[in-house]
Design an enzyme around this catalytic site. Structure first.
Site, PDB file in Angstrom:
ATOM      1  N   SER A  61       0.849  -1.193   0.000  1.00  0.00           N
ATOM      2  CA  SER A  61       0.000   0.000   0.000  1.00  0.00           C
ATOM      3  C   SER A  61       0.882   1.239   0.000  1.00  0.00           C
ATOM      4  O   SER A  61       2.048   1.182   0.402  1.00  0.00           O
ATOM      5  CB  SER A  61      -0.923   0.009   1.223  1.00  0.00           C
ATOM      6  OG  SER A  61      -0.158  -0.048   2.421  1.00  0.00           O
ATOM      7  N   ARG A 121       8.557 -13.891   7.608  1.00  0.00           N
ATOM      8  CA  ARG A 121       8.053 -15.257   7.632  1.00  0.00           C
ATOM      9  C   ARG A 121       8.678 -16.016   6.473  1.00  0.00           C
ATOM     10  O   ARG A 121       8.901 -15.459   5.396  1.00  0.00           O
ATOM     11  CB  ARG A 121       6.526 -15.286   7.487  1.00  0.00           C
ATOM     12  CG  ARG A 121       5.758 -14.854   8.723  1.00  0.00           C
ATOM     13  CD  ARG A 121       5.815 -15.921   9.802  1.00  0.00           C
ATOM     14  NE  ARG A 121       4.920 -15.643  10.906  1.00  0.00           N
ATOM     15  CZ  ARG A 121       5.270 -14.994  12.010  1.00  0.00           C
ATOM     16  NH1 ARG A 121       6.504 -14.508  12.136  1.00  0.00           N
ATOM     17  NH2 ARG A 121       4.406 -14.806  12.995  1.00  0.00           N
ATOM     18  N   GLU A 143       9.356 -24.426   9.554  1.00  0.00           N
ATOM     19  CA  GLU A 143      10.225 -24.424  10.717  1.00  0.00           C
ATOM     20  C   GLU A 143       9.501 -25.061  11.912  1.00  0.00           C
ATOM     21  O   GLU A 143       8.287 -24.956  12.020  1.00  0.00           O
ATOM     22  CB  GLU A 143      10.666 -22.992  11.057  1.00  0.00           C
ATOM     23  CG  GLU A 143       9.531 -22.009  11.295  1.00  0.00           C
ATOM     24  CD  GLU A 143      10.022 -20.575  11.464  1.00  0.00           C
ATOM     25  OE1 GLU A 143       9.623 -19.954  12.467  1.00  0.00           O
ATOM     26  OE2 GLU A 143      10.779 -20.070  10.610  1.00  0.00           O
ATOM     27  N   HIS A 196      14.683 -18.396  14.173  1.00  0.00           N
ATOM     28  CA  HIS A 196      13.558 -17.499  14.420  1.00  0.00           C
ATOM     29  C   HIS A 196      13.692 -16.823  15.784  1.00  0.00           C
ATOM     30  O   HIS A 196      12.867 -17.017  16.690  1.00  0.00           O
ATOM     31  CB  HIS A 196      12.229 -18.258  14.330  1.00  0.00           C
ATOM     32  CG  HIS A 196      11.066 -17.356  14.002  1.00  0.00           C
ATOM     33  ND1 HIS A 196       9.960 -17.785  13.313  1.00  0.00           N
ATOM     34  CD2 HIS A 196      10.833 -16.047  14.277  1.00  0.00           C
ATOM     35  CE1 HIS A 196       9.090 -16.790  13.179  1.00  0.00           C
ATOM     36  NE2 HIS A 196       9.607 -15.717  13.770  1.00  0.00           N
TER      37      HIS A 196
END
Length: 320
Positions: A183, A239, A268, A286
């Site tokens: 956007s 992600r 993961e 992560h």
């Protein structure tokens, strides 16, 4: 195991769907009747005792699918430990008017720090240099020259809170900033690109900070990865789903791009074993928000949202 209700105990019942630190469990136990769904071995049977559960605590990775939401007829709120909510079935929550909260802002700085750290680590070959010294090889030869980070062209893929914080940090290194956002972001002092591919073709490093979900799945596709070129780097702190992982591995194997710093992966923690064979990557499990300070703040914000809900007050950080 479900914590049994004492006779006359009127504390609200909540379901914990994702592992949480002990420091967050303790204050929850003082206010709520806890159902540890995350520890249940027979989850369908466990849910039979959760008919009065009014709140669910989960994470973007663990999520809350339609079946789990349907199994909790008294559910009033879902609160996520983390900023990601891509694992929550919003069609199911909207159908029942169940609000969802997350923990934004408190983790922004840590994730942005790690994005820069991964770029520096892979471009300066820090893990290889560390291993070189530890193996006693300092006197036996020199390492190949690395790439400098300062003054690079940094492409931010996703200019939300974390993207903006990452751009601010990169500017401190004298980097030129460009970005792609789904956007419009009027007023930013950075060049906007029409597609991830055109951003990658311009950048020396693309840093992905997008939210996960269907709308961003494989947005960094094979064409965008290849557009980085043999001197380009990819960093992902968003992600694993935002990248065409098969195309990324092939590009790293064949030298189509120079390297990658990755904190997130598909499937993961059971990641593609080919990553372990690559020597032009820095891999992390992560840990974007994994500092003591931030995890404490995330837990507090999660509990504050619960407290606001049960007090009939406005939620602090509603997603919708």
């Amino acid at each position: 195991m479900t914590q049994p209700s004492d006779v006359g105990d009127t504390r609200p019942e909540i379901l914990i769907a994702t592992p949480l630190p002990a420091r967050d469990i303790a204050p929850l136990e003082s206010q709520f009747l806890i159902h540890r769904y995350d520890q249940a071995s027979d989850k369908p049977a466990f849910l039979a005792g959760c008919r009065k559960v009014r709140a669910m605590l989960t994470s973007g990775h663990t999520g809350a699918d339609a079946a789990l939401i349907a199994a909790l007829p008294a559910l009033e709120i879902i609160t996520c430990f983390g900023v990601g909510v891509d694992g929550v079935d919003f069609e199911a929550t909207r159908a029942r008017g169940i609000p969802v909260t997350n923990t934004p802002d408190v983790l922004t700085g840590d994730v942005a720090d790690l994005a820069i750290a991964l770029a520096l680590s892979v471009m300066r070959d820090i893990p290889k240099a560390d291993a070189h010294v530890r193996a006693g090889k300092w006197t036996s030869g020199t390492l190949p020259l690395a790439r400098r980070f300062f003054g690079s062209k940094i492409g931010i893929l996703g200019m939300g809170r974390i993207g903006l914080a990452t751009a601010e940090r990169a500017r401190g290194f004298g980097c030129e900033i460009g970005y792609f956002n789904r956007s419009a972001k009027p007023g930013l002092p950075y060049e906007a690109f029409e597609t991830p591919q055109t951003l990658a073709a311009w950048a020396d490093v693309v840093i992905i900070t997008l939210a996960g979900g269907a709308g961003t799945r494989a947005i960094m596709d094979a064409a965008a990865i290849e557009a980085l070129g043999p001197t380009g780097y990819l960093v992902n702190v968003s992600r694993g789903s935002t990248v065409d992982e098969a195309a990324l591995i092939e590009a790293l194997q064949t030298g189509k791009i120079a390297g990658a710093g990755l904190d997130v992966f598909l499937n993961e923690p059971n990641i593609d074993p080919r990553f372990a064979e690559l020597h032009n990557t820095v891999l992390m499990p992560h840990l974007g928000s994994a500092t003591d300070e931030t995890r404490r703040a995330m837990g507090q914000l999660m509990r504050d949202n619960l407290a606001a809900h049960f007090a009939g007050q406005p939620l602090l950080t509603p997603v919708e």
